[in-house]
Scaffold this motif. Structure first.
Motif, PDB file in Angstrom:
ATOM      1  N   LEU A 164       0.869  -1.166   0.000  1.00 58.61           N
ATOM      2  CA  LEU A 164       0.000   0.000   0.000  1.00 58.61           C
ATOM      3  C   LEU A 164       0.909   1.220   0.000  1.00 58.61           C
ATOM      4  O   LEU A 164       1.591   1.497   0.984  1.00 58.61           O
ATOM      5  N   PHE A 165       0.971   1.901  -1.134  1.00 58.61           N
ATOM      6  CA  PHE A 165       1.804   3.090  -1.243  1.00 58.61           C
ATOM      7  C   PHE A 165       1.051   4.305  -0.715  1.00 58.61           C
ATOM      8  O   PHE A 165      -0.136   4.497  -1.007  1.00 58.61           O
ATOM      9  N   TYR A 214       2.138  -4.707   3.182  1.00 50.48           N
ATOM     10  CA  TYR A 214       2.900  -3.743   3.961  1.00 50.48           C
ATOM     11  C   TYR A 214       2.733  -2.363   3.329  1.00 50.48           C
ATOM     12  O   TYR A 214       2.354  -2.237   2.166  1.00 50.48           O
ATOM     13  N   GLN A 215       2.972  -1.342   4.144  1.00 52.44           N
ATOM     14  CA  GLN A 215       2.870   0.030   3.669  1.00 52.44           C
ATOM     15  C   GLN A 215       4.261   0.547   3.331  1.00 52.44           C
ATOM     16  O   GLN A 215       5.235   0.222   4.005  1.00 52.44           O
ATOM     17  N   ILE A 231      -2.684   0.337  -4.137  1.00 47.84           N
ATOM     18  CA  ILE A 231      -2.304  -1.015  -3.741  1.00 47.84           C
ATOM     19  C   ILE A 231      -1.626  -1.657  -4.950  1.00 47.84           C
ATOM     20  O   ILE A 231      -2.152  -1.602  -6.066  1.00 47.84           O
ATOM     21  N   LEU A 232      -0.476  -2.294  -4.720  1.00 46.70           N
ATOM     22  CA  LEU A 232       0.275  -2.959  -5.785  1.00 46.70           C
ATOM     23  C   LEU A 232       0.488  -4.420  -5.423  1.00 46.70           C
ATOM     24  O   LEU A 232       0.912  -4.726  -4.313  1.00 46.70           O
ATOM     25  N   GLU A 282       2.326  -6.956 -10.600  1.00 51.74           N
ATOM     26  CA  GLU A 282       2.390  -5.512 -10.819  1.00 51.74           C
ATOM     27  C   GLU A 282       1.036  -4.891 -11.139  1.00 51.74           C
ATOM     28  O   GLU A 282       0.962  -3.774 -11.653  1.00 51.74           O
ATOM     29  N   GLN A 283      -0.041  -5.606 -10.856  1.00 46.89           N
ATOM     30  CA  GLN A 283      -1.384  -5.043 -10.980  1.00 46.89           C
ATOM     31  C   GLN A 283      -1.574  -4.006  -9.878  1.00 46.89           C
ATOM     32  O   GLN A 283      -1.098  -4.190  -8.753  1.00 46.89           O
ATOM     33  N   GLU A 284      -2.286  -2.930 -10.188  1.00 42.51           N
ATOM     34  CA  GLU A 284      -2.503  -1.851  -9.227  1.00 42.51           C
ATOM     35  C   GLU A 284      -3.985  -1.552  -9.069  1.00 42.51           C
ATOM     36  O   GLU A 284      -4.755  -1.700 -10.010  1.00 42.51           O
TER      37      GLU A 284
END
Length: 83
Positions: free
Chosen positions: A5-6, A33-34, A54-55, A60-62
């Motif tokens: 989670l970016f 994880y963030q 979210i990645l 590599e799906q977002e």
């Protein structure tokens, strides 16, 4: 399967997204994880105007914000398989 989670500190939408992801991930066996994008120029360039995101690290799906708990859960479930 591992998801990221970016977001960044001080981002109220990121705080909300983190709560949504906790609810969405309940009962699903995965790692989340963030990561703070402020620690990487590359991440700021890639996600600076889109966080929270979210990645799936493998595919590599977002999933871009805004997302509901239901949408996040569907993303986590549908992207939690090794193809």
């Amino acid at each position: 399967m591992t998801f990221v989670l970016f977001g960044t500190d001080g981002c109220h939408l990121c705080d909300i997204a983190a709560q949504v992801v906790v609810v969405a991930a309940e009962g699903i066996e995965l790692n989340i994880y963030q990561e703070d994008i402020a620690e990487s120029d590359l991440l700021v360039e890639r996600y600076g105007t889109r966080i929270p995101v979210i990645l799936n690290e493998l595919t590599e799906q977002e999933l871009n914000w805004p997302f509901s708990a239901e949408q996040a859960r569907e993303f986590l479930l549908n992207n939690n398989k090794r193809n």
